[in-house]
Design an enzyme around this catalytic site. Structure first.
Site, PDB file in Angstrom:
ATOM      1  N   GLU A   1      26.095  23.896 -28.270  1.00 23.96           N
ATOM      2  CA  GLU A   1      24.877  24.018 -29.068  1.00 23.96           C
ATOM      3  C   GLU A   1      24.572  25.493 -29.338  1.00 23.96           C
ATOM      4  O   GLU A   1      24.624  26.323 -28.427  1.00 23.96           O
ATOM      5  CB  GLU A   1      23.739  23.366 -28.280  1.00 23.96           C
ATOM      6  CG  GLU A   1      22.360  23.416 -28.908  1.00 23.96           C
ATOM      7  CD  GLU A   1      21.307  22.772 -28.016  1.00 23.96           C
ATOM      8  OE1 GLU A   1      20.195  22.527 -28.505  1.00 23.96           O
ATOM      9  OE2 GLU A   1      21.606  22.511 -26.816  1.00 23.96           O
TER      10      GLU A   1
ATOM     11  N   LYS B   1      19.405  18.449 -34.731  1.00 24.64           N
ATOM     12  CA  LYS B   1      18.928  17.894 -33.469  1.00 24.64           C
ATOM     13  C   LYS B   1      17.660  17.087 -33.716  1.00 24.64           C
ATOM     14  O   LYS B   1      16.781  17.499 -34.478  1.00 24.64           O
ATOM     15  CB  LYS B   1      18.662  19.030 -32.482  1.00 24.64           C
ATOM     16  CG  LYS B   1      18.363  18.602 -31.051  1.00 24.64           C
ATOM     17  CD  LYS B   1      18.349  19.815 -30.140  1.00 24.64           C
ATOM     18  CE  LYS B   1      18.173  19.443 -28.682  1.00 24.64           C
ATOM     19  NZ  LYS B   1      18.274  20.626 -27.788  1.00 24.64           N
TER      20      LYS B   1
ATOM     21  N   CYS C   1      22.520  17.848 -27.340  1.00 23.69           N
ATOM     22  CA  CYS C   1      21.905  18.051 -26.032  1.00 23.69           C
ATOM     23  C   CYS C   1      20.814  17.039 -25.678  1.00 23.69           C
ATOM     24  O   CYS C   1      21.108  15.913 -25.308  1.00 23.69           O
ATOM     25  CB  CYS C   1      21.373  19.477 -25.931  1.00 23.69           C
ATOM     26  SG  CYS C   1      21.137  19.996 -24.192  1.00 23.69           S
TER      27      CYS C   1
ATOM     28  N   GLY D   1      47.227 -26.173   2.547  1.00 24.23           N
ATOM     29  CA  GLY D   1      48.634 -26.060   2.892  1.00 24.23           C
ATOM     30  C   GLY D   1      48.963 -24.621   3.228  1.00 24.23           C
ATOM     31  O   GLY D   1      48.714 -23.717   2.428  1.00 24.23           O
TER      32      GLY D   1
ATOM     33  N   GLY E   1      52.746 -17.462   3.706  1.00 30.70           N
ATOM     34  CA  GLY E   1      52.783 -16.462   2.648  1.00 30.70           C
ATOM     35  C   GLY E   1      51.395 -15.933   2.336  1.00 30.70           C
ATOM     36  O   GLY E   1      50.381 -16.392   2.894  1.00 30.70           O
TER      37      GLY E   1
ATOM     38  N   ASP F   1      49.368 -16.000  -0.469  1.00 29.02           N
ATOM     39  CA  ASP F   1      48.364 -16.785  -1.184  1.00 29.02           C
ATOM     40  C   ASP F   1      47.696 -17.825  -0.290  1.00 29.02           C
ATOM     41  O   ASP F   1      46.468 -17.962  -0.283  1.00 29.02           O
ATOM     42  CB  ASP F   1      48.996 -17.472  -2.395  1.00 29.02           C
ATOM     43  CG  ASP F   1      49.388 -16.487  -3.473  1.00 29.02           C
ATOM     44  OD1 ASP F   1      48.890 -15.352  -3.461  1.00 29.02           O
ATOM     45  OD2 ASP F   1      50.193 -16.857  -4.352  1.00 29.02           O
ATOM     46  N   SER F   2      48.502 -18.572   0.464  1.00 29.50           N
ATOM     47  CA  SER F   2      47.904 -19.594   1.325  1.00 29.50           C
ATOM     48  C   SER F   2      47.101 -18.951   2.455  1.00 29.50           C
ATOM     49  O   SER F   2      46.095 -19.500   2.908  1.00 29.50           O
ATOM     50  CB  SER F   2      48.979 -20.525   1.882  1.00 29.50           C
ATOM     51  OG  SER F   2      49.897 -19.829   2.703  1.00 29.50           O
TER      52      SER F   2
ATOM     53  N   THR G   1      54.613 -25.156  -9.902  1.00 29.31           N
ATOM     54  CA  THR G   1      55.169 -26.470 -10.236  1.00 29.31           C
ATOM     55  C   THR G   1      54.062 -27.340 -10.815  1.00 29.31           C
ATOM     56  O   THR G   1      53.042 -27.583 -10.156  1.00 29.31           O
ATOM     57  CB  THR G   1      55.756 -27.134  -8.981  1.00 29.31           C
ATOM     58  OG1 THR G   1      56.801 -26.314  -8.475  1.00 29.31           O
ATOM     59  CG2 THR G   1      56.306 -28.515  -9.309  1.00 29.31           C
ATOM     60  N   TYR G   2      54.280 -27.795 -12.038  1.00 36.71           N
ATOM     61  CA  TYR G   2      53.274 -28.625 -12.697  1.00 36.71           C
ATOM     62  C   TYR G   2      52.990 -29.861 -11.846  1.00 36.71           C
ATOM     63  O   TYR G   2      53.898 -30.596 -11.445  1.00 36.71           O
ATOM     64  CB  TYR G   2      53.770 -29.039 -14.080  1.00 36.71           C
ATOM     65  CG  TYR G   2      52.698 -29.633 -14.961  1.00 36.71           C
ATOM     66  CD1 TYR G   2      51.902 -28.818 -15.762  1.00 36.71           C
ATOM     67  CD2 TYR G   2      52.472 -31.000 -14.994  1.00 36.71           C
ATOM     68  CE1 TYR G   2      50.916 -29.338 -16.573  1.00 36.71           C
ATOM     69  CE2 TYR G   2      51.487 -31.546 -15.793  1.00 36.71           C
ATOM     70  CZ  TYR G   2      50.712 -30.713 -16.579  1.00 36.71           C
ATOM     71  OH  TYR G   2      49.736 -31.251 -17.376  1.00 36.71           O
TER      72      TYR G   2
END
Length: 636
Positions: free
Chosen positions: A46, A115, A170, A350, A354, A356-357, A472-473
């Site tokens: 400025e 300004k 500013c 289950g 690992g 995730d479980s 697995t679907y």
């Protein structure tokens, strides 16, 4: 500016108070240096052509005349620079004095932005000299240069119209009603601020947060350039505290009390992507704005900004631990509500040993503790199969014992062998049928145990697996409540580690640390020499790459070419370009072909800005073609 990256610079020159001749030379030197370093939007402080601290000298005719001459000289000297340049000076119009930002491009004066908010409190006396700037632009003339003057000016790049720049000065940012709000709603995605903010104890923190906050609120890049050494220290001191931010993230910041140039790159494509998603960011049309065109040579911008290789995981330990606690709370509260709503007093998980479980069981324990339900009502089932190793089995059993859940072990081998016989499958053929028969058998066991106990099957799969279709679907893909469904694999690891670090149970922590050291695997193929033979990341690619791709693609909608470029920056020390490209192609192919699995996933809590629920964040057709994305990748 290719792929939306615009290099910007906040330039704090050395100045002398009330000496425009000296100041123009100093400004030019710094501006040229910034341009030579690739900056195409360059912002100076400025009133830098005179100095902010001139006080009553602003009422002297000779100073105003010399400031104009300095600006005309700069226009001539910057003709050859490939940049949009903002410089501050006092400017008289119709007998009134204005604090303005002069906007220059290739020797042309594009406009003057006055300004709006003039501070007249504490150490500031701007209303003694200056007049509040007009909103609606009016024509002005300066040494043969005709331009418009007003706050409602937006500067649009002719070669790259996506870049739209606007300015405020500013105090405008500090006021309750900043002009930048209107600039952004009229389409500006880069806001520059020419400032002379003096330094007092703690003010830098407030200033930094103010810039970050405004950039987040307006979904824009923000370049704040402040006056520094050279201003009068009669009563106040200026530190040259330059701040560059983008959508709430601090990209770069100057070292205070050192006049310097601060650089970074603003990703305007990212800002536009954010605005497209946020329906409450309303386009006001900008009917009362003037859009001035400027010209820039299109060049590839070298990236100096940090590209985070783990966008889902905070790099700072304090922030990471806070994030982990918050996510565990969201997951457990989601499950708590579902259990309370259904009147369910039992859960079935289950446990494979690992990651995730493990996380799913830890979350379930927290939910049961919050409801005051005994942990024994959590049935934790380990189901050894053809690929189970002693290591994962022992970890699964040890974890269940430590947490106080009810332990059950059911081998799936006899049932799966019977199923192979029923469907005529040769057990020596280790194909997808061999693997998925095991996954579906495990899910059937969990579902039926839940039916017997009046319980609920808790899903273990994470978001990264859903993105790749690595499930697995109607097997591990299915559950009654999926607590990990929006947690990416890279974050799962940190959640488990955080739990281990804070649980206060040495034996449990030891088990959890070993789970963390175990390779990620579905363990559906027989082990080799007693060790895991099937490693997920060898088959589908490193999860840290896939999580990075997922974040860039879903969060911002970036093109494959841009995702590839960002990945090369983020993983330059980890993977070569060919590996990055290989797994990026895998990501796109799997992400598109596996949408049908995500279209019917169970309920589960959203924990971050990205989720894959078809009821929430991702409305994607299951049969969309990936050809457009793959064609771009093939050209890289």
């Amino acid at each position: 500016m290719q792929q939306g990256f615009v290099k910007v610079a906040a330039v704090t020159p050395d100045i002398r108070v009330a000496d425009p001749l000296y100041n123009r030379e100093s400004v030019l030197k710094k501006v040229k240096e910034a341009a030579e370093n690739g900056a195409v939007v360059i912002v100076c402080p400025e009133l830098c052509l005179t100095g902010y601290t001139c006080n009553d000298l602003f009422l002297q005719e000779i100073l105003l005349r010399e400031a104009k001459e300095a600006l005309l000289w700069l226009l001539e000297q910057t003709k050859g620079l490939n940049a949009l340049i903002f410089v501050g000076l006092p400017f008289e119009h119709l007998g009134k004095l204005y604090n303005v930002a002069a906007v220059m491009n290739r020797g042309k004066l594009l406009g003057l932005v006055p300004k709006t908010h003039l501070p007249n409190y504490g150490e500031f006396y701007e209303k003694r000299y200056f007049t509040r700037g007009m909103e609606h632009p009016v024509p002005v003339c300066l040494g043969g240069h005709a331009a418009m003057m007003g706050t409602r000016l937006i500067f649009e790049c002719e070669e790259y119209p996506t870049l739209r720049v606007a300015a405020e000065i500013c105090e405008d940012l500090w006021a309750p009603d900043p002009p930048s709000t209107y600039h952004a709603l009229a389409g500006a995605n880069l806001i520059v601020n020419l400032s002379a903010s003096d330094e007092t104890t703690g003010k830098d923190i407030y200033r930094r947060n103010l810039v970050k906050g405004q950039s987040a609120r307006l979904l824009c890049g923000y370049v704040y350039c402040s006056a520094g050494e050279g201003e009068s220290t009669q009563d106040i001191v200026f530190s040259g505290h330059n701040v560059i931010a983008e959508n709430g993230t601090l990209l770069a910041e100057a070292s205070r009390f050192q006049n310097e140039i601060t650089y970074s790159e603003i990703d305007v494509e990212r800002m536009n992507a954010e605005r497209r998603r946020m329906t409450t960011f309303e386009d006001r049309g900008g009917n009362d704005y003037l859009y001035e065109r400027f010209s820039l040579e299109m060049r590839e911008t070298a990236l100096t900004r940090h590209v985070d290789p783990t966008p889902f995981v905070p790099s700072d330990m304090y922030d990471r631990e806070k994030r982990c606690e918050e996510i565990l709370a969201i997951q457990s509260m989601g499950l708590k509500k579902r259990l309370a709503h259904t009147g369910c007093q039992n859960a079935v998980v289950g446990i494979s040993g690992g990651l995730d479980s493990t996380l799913a069981l830890l979350v379930t324990v927290r939910a049961f503790d919050a409801l005051g339900i005994p942990r024994e009502k959590i049935t934790a089932v380990t189901m050894p199969g053809f690929g189970t190793t002693d290591r994962t089995y022992d970890n699964a059993v040890g974890m269940i014992r430590c947490l106080g859940a009810t332990f059950r072990e059911i081998s799936i081998v006899p049932a799966v062998n019977q199923h192979f016989s029923d469907i005529g499958h040769d057990p020596s053929v280790h194909d997808v049928t061999y693997e998925n028969c095991q996954a579906r058998e495990r899910t059937q066991i969990l579902m039926d145990i839940a039916n017997k106990s009046g319980g609920m099957v808790i899903g273990t799969g994470d978001m990264s697996e859903l993105a790749l279709g690595w499930a697995t679907y109607n097997g591990d893909h299915m559950s009654m409540y999926a607590v990990n469904c929006s947690v990416p694999k890279t974050l799962v690891r940190h959640l488990v580690r955080y739990y281990a670090d804070t649980c206060g149970d040495e034996k449990l922590a030891e088990v959890l640390y070993d789970v963390l050291d175990t390779p990620v695997s579905p363990e559906l193929l027989p082990p080799e020499d007693g060790k895991i033979s099937q490693k997920t990341e060898d088959l589908v690619g490193p999860y840290e790459l896939h999580d990075f791709y997922l974040y860039q693609v879903l969060r911002f909608g970036f093109s494959p070419e841009k995702v590839y470029r960002l990945a090369k920056c983020a993983f330059a020390d980890s993977y070569d370009d060919a590996v990055i490209l290989k797994w990026l192609k895998t990501f796109y192919k799997r992400f598109f072909t596996q949408q049908f699995k995500r279209s019917c996933i169970p309920d589960g809590p959203k924990v971050g800005t990205i989720a894959l629920s078809p009821r929430g964040d991702l409305r994607m057709p299951s049969d969309a073609s990936v050809n457009v994305w793959m064609r771009e990748l093939e050209e890289l």
